[in-house]
Structure formats: C-alpha cells, structure tokens
Design a protein around this motif. Sequence first.
Motif, PDB file in Angstrom:
ATOM      1  N   GLN A 186       0.275  -1.269  -0.132  1.00 61.06           N
ATOM      2  CA  GLN A 186       0.526  -0.286   0.035  1.00 61.06           C
ATOM      3  C   GLN A 186       0.760   1.632  -0.152  1.00 61.06           C
ATOM      4  OE1 GLN A 186      -3.319  -0.332   3.336  1.00 61.06           O
ATOM      5  NE2 GLN A 186      -3.385  -2.261   2.751  1.00 61.06           N
ATOM      6  N   ALA A 187       2.199   1.335   0.465  1.00 63.01           N
ATOM      7  CA  ALA A 187       3.083   2.452   1.123  1.00 63.01           C
ATOM      8  C   ALA A 187       3.399   2.573  -0.709  1.00 63.01           C
ATOM      9  CB  ALA A 187       4.323   2.332   1.979  1.00 63.01           C
ATOM     10  N   GLN A 188       3.467   1.619  -1.454  1.00 61.69           N
ATOM     11  CA  GLN A 188       4.559   1.753  -2.829  1.00 61.69           C
ATOM     12  C   GLN A 188       3.208   2.458  -3.932  1.00 61.69           C
ATOM     13  OE1 GLN A 188       6.804  -1.743  -4.303  1.00 61.69           O
ATOM     14  NE2 GLN A 188       6.451  -2.676  -2.713  1.00 61.69           N
ATOM     15  N   LEU A 189       1.948   2.085  -3.319  1.00 63.96           N
ATOM     16  CA  LEU A 189       0.579   2.192  -4.352  1.00 63.96           C
ATOM     17  C   LEU A 189       1.074   4.571  -3.681  1.00 63.96           C
ATOM     18  CD1 LEU A 189      -1.638   0.620  -4.351  1.00 63.96           C
ATOM     19  CD2 LEU A 189      -0.252   0.739  -6.104  1.00 63.96           C
ATOM     20  N   THR A 190       0.809   4.328  -3.039  1.00 66.61           N
ATOM     21  CA  THR A 190       0.907   5.988  -2.037  1.00 66.61           C
ATOM     22  C   THR A 190       1.907   6.426  -2.704  1.00 66.61           C
ATOM     23  OG1 THR A 190      -0.472   5.484  -0.281  1.00 66.61           O
ATOM     24  CG2 THR A 190       0.485   7.407  -0.057  1.00 66.61           C
ATOM     25  N   LYS A 191       2.963   6.023  -2.514  1.00 63.83           N
ATOM     26  CA  LYS A 191       4.428   7.215  -2.573  1.00 63.83           C
ATOM     27  C   LYS A 191       4.114   7.331  -4.755  1.00 63.83           C
ATOM     28  CE  LYS A 191       9.145   5.256  -3.611  1.00 63.83           C
ATOM     29  NZ  LYS A 191      10.229   4.718  -3.749  1.00 63.83           N
ATOM     30  N   HIS A 192       3.783   6.673  -5.207  1.00 60.89           N
ATOM     31  CA  HIS A 192       3.610   6.190  -6.984  1.00 60.89           C
ATOM     32  C   HIS A 192       1.891   7.487  -7.003  1.00 60.89           C
ATOM     33  CE1 HIS A 192       7.361   4.991  -8.262  1.00 60.89           C
ATOM     34  NE2 HIS A 192       7.307   4.263  -7.178  1.00 60.89           N
ATOM     35  N   GLY A 193       1.378   7.684  -6.075  1.00 54.21           N
ATOM     36  CA  GLY A 193       0.445   8.408  -6.242  1.00 54.21           C
ATOM     37  C   GLY A 193      -0.950   8.134  -6.605  1.00 54.21           C
ATOM     38  N   ILE A 194      -1.024   6.928  -6.990  1.00 53.71           N
ATOM     39  CA  ILE A 194      -1.899   5.864  -7.030  1.00 53.71           C
ATOM     40  C   ILE A 194      -2.966   5.375  -5.797  1.00 53.71           C
ATOM     41  CG2 ILE A 194      -2.863   3.392  -7.766  1.00 53.71           C
ATOM     42  CD1 ILE A 194      -0.226   3.642  -9.083  1.00 53.71           C
ATOM     43  N   SER A 195      -4.370   5.979  -5.791  1.00 50.40           N
ATOM     44  CA  SER A 195      -5.277   5.491  -4.729  1.00 50.40           C
ATOM     45  C   SER A 195      -5.878   4.390  -4.915  1.00 50.40           C
ATOM     46  CB  SER A 195      -6.264   6.933  -4.945  1.00 50.40           C
ATOM     47  OG  SER A 195      -6.614   6.703  -6.006  1.00 50.40           O
ATOM     48  N   TRP A 196      -6.796   4.526  -3.887  1.00 46.49           N
ATOM     49  CA  TRP A 196      -7.481   2.877  -4.384  1.00 46.49           C
ATOM     50  C   TRP A 196      -9.132   3.112  -3.640  1.00 46.49           C
ATOM     51  CZ3 TRP A 196      -3.185   2.750  -1.293  1.00 46.49           C
ATOM     52  CH2 TRP A 196      -3.146   2.572   0.051  1.00 46.49           C
ATOM     53  N   ILE A 197      -9.416   2.337  -4.744  1.00 49.73           N
ATOM     54  CA  ILE A 197     -11.176   2.674  -3.497  1.00 49.73           C
ATOM     55  C   ILE A 197     -11.988   1.168  -3.329  1.00 49.73           C
ATOM     56  CG2 ILE A 197     -13.945   2.493  -4.273  1.00 49.73           C
ATOM     57  CD1 ILE A 197     -12.680   5.007  -5.625  1.00 49.73           C
ATOM     58  N   GLU A 198     -11.680   0.865  -1.864  1.00 51.65           N
ATOM     59  CA  GLU A 198     -12.827  -0.773  -1.807  1.00 51.65           C
ATOM     60  C   GLU A 198     -14.145  -0.668  -2.355  1.00 51.65           C
ATOM     61  OE1 GLU A 198      -9.987  -1.916   2.277  1.00 51.65           O
ATOM     62  OE2 GLU A 198     -10.820  -0.011   2.353  1.00 51.65           O
ATOM     63  N   THR A 199     -14.877   0.358  -2.237  1.00 53.94           N
ATOM     64  CA  THR A 199     -16.079  -0.515  -2.708  1.00 53.94           C
ATOM     65  C   THR A 199     -16.328  -1.010  -3.637  1.00 53.94           C
ATOM     66  OG1 THR A 199     -16.779   2.398  -1.518  1.00 53.94           O
ATOM     67  CG2 THR A 199     -17.839   0.676  -2.887  1.00 53.94           C
ATOM     68  N   PRO A 200     -17.472  -2.128  -3.713  1.00 50.03           N
ATOM     69  CA  PRO A 200     -17.155  -2.861  -5.385  1.00 50.03           C
ATOM     70  C   PRO A 200     -17.813  -2.562  -6.427  1.00 50.03           C
ATOM     71  CG  PRO A 200     -18.120  -4.191  -3.215  1.00 50.03           C
ATOM     72  CD  PRO A 200     -18.179  -2.924  -2.080  1.00 50.03           C
ATOM     73  N   VAL A 201     -17.766  -2.296  -7.167  1.00 53.93           N
ATOM     74  CA  VAL A 201     -18.578  -1.924  -8.648  1.00 53.93           C
ATOM     75  C   VAL A 201     -19.225  -2.899  -8.720  1.00 53.93           C
ATOM     76  CG1 VAL A 201     -17.690  -1.688 -11.132  1.00 53.93           C
ATOM     77  CG2 VAL A 201     -15.813  -1.151  -9.100  1.00 53.93           C
ATOM     78  N   SER A 202     -20.469  -2.248  -9.390  1.00 54.67           N
ATOM     79  CA  SER A 202     -21.686  -3.132  -9.299  1.00 54.67           C
ATOM     80  C   SER A 202     -21.780  -2.873 -10.392  1.00 54.67           C
ATOM     81  CB  SER A 202     -22.535  -1.739  -8.591  1.00 54.67           C
ATOM     82  OG  SER A 202     -22.857  -1.118  -8.721  1.00 54.67           O
ATOM     83  N   GLN A 203     -21.305  -1.967 -11.715  1.00 55.91           N
ATOM     84  CA  GLN A 203     -22.246  -1.529 -13.230  1.00 55.91           C
ATOM     85  C   GLN A 203     -20.937  -0.993 -13.920  1.00 55.91           C
ATOM     86  OE1 GLN A 203     -25.807   0.582 -13.394  1.00 55.91           O
ATOM     87  NE2 GLN A 203     -25.922   0.028 -15.577  1.00 55.91           N
ATOM     88  N   LEU A 204     -21.246  -1.201 -15.036  1.00 55.39           N
ATOM     89  CA  LEU A 204     -20.779  -0.367 -16.125  1.00 55.39           C
ATOM     90  C   LEU A 204     -21.243   0.046 -16.897  1.00 55.39           C
ATOM     91  CD1 LEU A 204     -16.728  -2.909 -16.915  1.00 55.39           C
ATOM     92  CD2 LEU A 204     -17.425  -0.594 -15.150  1.00 55.39           C
ATOM     93  N   ILE A 205     -21.435   1.675 -16.875  1.00 53.88           N
ATOM     94  CA  ILE A 205     -21.854   2.067 -17.871  1.00 53.88           C
ATOM     95  C   ILE A 205     -21.231   2.385 -18.831  1.00 53.88           C
ATOM     96  CG2 ILE A 205     -23.374   4.340 -18.783  1.00 53.88           C
ATOM     97  CD1 ILE A 205     -23.742   4.382 -15.237  1.00 53.88           C
ATOM     98  N   HIS A 206     -21.902   1.861 -20.549  1.00 51.38           N
ATOM     99  CA  HIS A 206     -21.211   2.043 -21.398  1.00 51.38           C
ATOM    100  C   HIS A 206     -21.837   2.662 -22.967  1.00 51.38           C
ATOM    101  CE1 HIS A 206     -22.311  -1.658 -23.421  1.00 51.38           C
ATOM    102  NE2 HIS A 206     -22.835  -2.141 -21.637  1.00 51.38           N
ATOM    103  N   SER A 207     -21.061   2.357 -24.079  1.00 47.29           N
ATOM    104  CA  SER A 207     -21.861   2.531 -25.522  1.00 47.29           C
ATOM    105  C   SER A 207     -20.844   1.464 -26.116  1.00 47.29           C
ATOM    106  CB  SER A 207     -21.477   3.917 -25.489  1.00 47.29           C
ATOM    107  OG  SER A 207     -22.204   4.178 -27.288  1.00 47.29           O
TER     108      SER A 207
END
Length: 302
Positions: A186-207
Amino acid sequence: MEIKNPLEVIIIGGSYAGLSAAMTLGRAMRKVLVIDSGKPCNAQTPHSHNFITHDGETPAEITGKAKAEVLKYPTVEFLNDRVISAQKSGLCFELKTESGKKLSAKKLVFATGLKDRMPEIAGFAACWGISVIHCPYCHGYEVRHQKTAILANGNDALHFAQVLSNWTKELVLFTNGLISLDPDQQAQLTKHGISWIETPVSQLIHSDGQIKHLVLSDGQEHAFNVMYARIPFDQHSSLPQELGCTLTEHGFLQVDELQHTSISGIYAAGDNATMLRAVSQAVAAGMRAGAAINYDLIMESW
C-alpha cells in the motif's frame, strides 16, 4: 468432406497457435487436420497490436489471412466442427466430433485457448476486450496518458499498477472489496500517487462496449474510458485433462520448451499454455509445436 484415417496430426483449435502449427507441419509435408468451432475468445476485440506486419488489424483479418495461407499446403485440411471426446487407442488418439465424425491421429495439438470468467458486474462482458482490457503491450499505446482504472486486488493489483505506470500516471485501483495488499505494498501505491477504492463495482455504464462510468455498489459514479482487469479463467477444453495432461498451479497446461505436455504425443500451444496472452506469442508457440512434432515423427521412424 472425406478424411482418411489415421492422420499424422490433428490440431484442435484453428486460431493463431493452431494455424501456425499447421503451417509448420504442412511445410514438412505432414498430413494434418485442423478442427475449429469458430468461436475465438477475442472475437469482440476490435484490433490486434504488437504483432509485426499485422499491427492494428482485426483478429478476424489475421486469422483469415493465416487460414488462406495454411490451406495452400496440400497436406493440410480444415474442419469446422467441435471435438467432444478423445482417447488413446494403441499408437493413436481417437476423436469424436459434434457432427458425428470419428477421427484418429498419431499426434494431437491442443490450441484451444482459455475461457474467461466474467465477474458479476453489469456491463463488464460487453466491454471486455474493447475498453476493459488485459494487456498494456497489446492495447496500452492506444489508451496512453488517459485516466485509467484497474480492477484487481492483492499481488495482481500491485503488479498491474507497476506496469501500467509506464503508460499513464493517472491510475486508480478498484479492489472490489477490502484491499488485500500488505502495508508495504500500500505504501508503494501511495508513493506513486495511486489511490484505491474498496467499494465494490456494480456496473459499467458504456456505449457499444466503450466505458463511460464505473458505478459502485453505494451509487457513486467515477468517469473512466478505460479499465484494466485481471479475471479468472478456465481451460476452454477439458479434453487435455481428461487425457491426463497436467495443469500448472496457475491453471495453464504444463508444457516444456517445445510445447510437449505431460502426456506423450500431446502438445499444447497458445493461451492455454502460457500467461503471455498475445498473438505473437501464440504464433511462436504454434511454430515450436509443429517443429517438435515433425522431429518426433522423424525420430520414431528413424
């Protein structure tokens, strides 16, 4: 179509690896039958990249050209069918197809690929291979410098983040549940400016398969046009395992450097035997399998 048994080689799967093996064997004047059901796993992918002389062509264009070239060799035949059973019988393998054909050959090549297991996310399957992609070497240049989502967790997530940082610095990791990376990762991700979101993905809105938004289970929306995902897979054909072929710990058919499986007389090439899922890799593996089979047939009669 009348096929004379036994053949020297039957190749199950007529995409890149299978056709490459068939060309090598055809040029060695071996009697070969390629059997394919016409359902490639990359049928939805609009363009193939990183295969020199074919960069940017559709998968269907590449296989169409390959099939036409391979069938110029008179000892190679092609059958649109699906193999439903296979067994060893003496010095040959006996196969049955969906249409009722009974075939036999001295050697078998499985170039049957993998079957991806789609997550239970609405819209994911429609976007897979179009805007939800698996490989930056295949598709990363076309989406370079864009804000990019990663759908992964654990070691896969860190690896993806590390590799993708070469193509874009705007990365957001969606772990689809509690993050399983350890504090150092996690510290490596933070060091490189990469954030994370743990809330599950339920849908991809697409065309038409092009992502517009990711929708989370709490209703939040995040705008992205591209997402990388590492999803589980199954072997597209269970026949190699039924014949006794060994799988690796990651679920690929175990092969040596010349594409021999753990069962004598059976070879495997393409996505089913490597984590390097790229057209160029499949073509190279098919050529190795064809050359190995020809040499093995030579030595058996020497």
